[in-house]
Design an enzyme around this catalytic site. Structure first.
Site, short mmCIF file in Angstrom:
data_model
loop_
_atom_site.label_atom_id
_atom_site.label_comp_id
_atom_site.label_asym_id
_atom_site.label_seq_id
_atom_site.Cartn_x
_atom_site.Cartn_y
_atom_site.Cartn_z
N SER A 147 0.30 -0.86 -0.16
CA SER A 147 -0.12 0.25 -0.24
C SER A 147 0.82 1.40 -0.09
O SER A 147 2.26 1.55 0.15
CB SER A 147 -0.75 0.07 0.80
OG SER A 147 -1.62 1.30 0.91
N TYR A 160 -3.12 -0.71 9.87
CA TYR A 160 -2.45 -1.76 8.51
C TYR A 160 -1.62 -0.85 7.51
O TYR A 160 -0.88 -1.44 6.47
CB TYR A 160 -4.40 -0.92 7.46
CG TYR A 160 -4.04 -0.69 6.46
CD1 TYR A 160 -4.56 -2.08 5.46
CD2 TYR A 160 -3.31 -0.30 5.46
CE1 TYR A 160 -4.06 -2.18 4.38
CE2 TYR A 160 -3.80 -0.26 3.57
CZ TYR A 160 -4.04 -1.37 2.98
OH TYR A 160 -4.17 -1.10 1.94
#
Length: 255
Positions: A147, A160
């Site tokens: 990400s 995350y």
């Protein structure tokens, strides 16, 4: 240890919808056979399976954050397909937990969950698939879905962002250790992707602000990211092993 361009055996984790579905569809359209993995969304995963071009695709369910569960997923996929040539580690969780408004108990729970699925699940599937590739002596590919948040920070989703940074680091470590066996390992680092899970965030002022992050004035489609994953898994991409490929429409530039 030459990897074929088509008719590969591909395991895509977290393929019930969104990016995972798009990745499975891209490999199937390429002429590969795909094991569609799901954690809990069996009905969505069946829709993914039914959408795939070609034949020989299979459905595999299981909890990849559990060592026994991850082993079963990889083994069932390998048995059904006759081996695994490509592993795409896409399964992940991403629940909000900003520190200032999250209780200690929920904070601890969120970190444990993100670590278990995003990082441990990736590590477990990678070990199982890579050892199979090593034992067969055929080489292979592992592509991890990381990400942009690993680099720019995720204030509302800190676990995350942290676990995706760890996924990038894991991929680079494996790229070095697995290269002698003909196994290439790379990661993609997407920015915002338009999927069912985040569709509600792309409306109104929040949606406008998200699209404005990129000078293109939009977010990525799942198909765009899937095409990059497909290329990183291709024979032509061996020299890209170890890379972390930014796919964020110039919304965040690393130096």
């Amino acid at each position: 240890m030459n990897l074929p361009a088509t008719d590969r055996r591909v395991l895509v984790s977290g393929a019930s919808r969104g990016l995972g579905r798009a990745v499975a569809q891209a490999f199937a359209a390429n002429g590969d056979r795909v094991a569609v993995h799901y954690g809990s969304r069996a009905s969505d995963a069946r829709l993914t399976l039914e959408s795939l071009a070609g034949e020989g695709h299979v459905l595999v369910g299981g909890d990849v954050s559990d060592p026994a569960g991850a082993a079963r997923v990889a083994d069932e996929a390998g048995q059904a397909l006759g081996g695994i040539d490509v592993l795409v580690n896409n399964a992940a969780v991403n629940d909000p937990h900003p520190l200032a408004t999250t209780s200690y108990e929920e904070w601890a729970e969120q970190w444990q969950r993100h670590m278990s699925v995003n990082l441990l699940g990736t590590a477990l599937l990678s070990h199982r698939a890579a050892r199979s590739m090593i034992d067969r002596g055929t080489g292979g590919r592992i592509v991890n879905v990381g990400s942009r948040g690993a680099f720019r920070g995720e204030p509302d989703y800190p676990a995350y962002g942290a676990t995706k940074a760890a996924v990038h680091a894991l991929g680079q470590s494996l790229a070095v250790s697995l290269a002698p066996y003909g196994i290439g390992v790379a990661s993609v680092a997407p920015g915002f992707i338009e999927t069912e899970r985040v569709a509600h965030r792309l409306v109104g002022e929040e949606g406008e602000a998200i699209r404005a992050q990129s000078p293109f004035g939009r977010v990525a489609s799942a198909q765009e990211v899937a095409e990059a994953v497909l290329w990183l898994a291709s024979p032509a991409a061996e020299w890209s092993s170890g890379t972390v490929l930014d796919l964020n429409g110039a919304s965040y530039l690393r130096t």
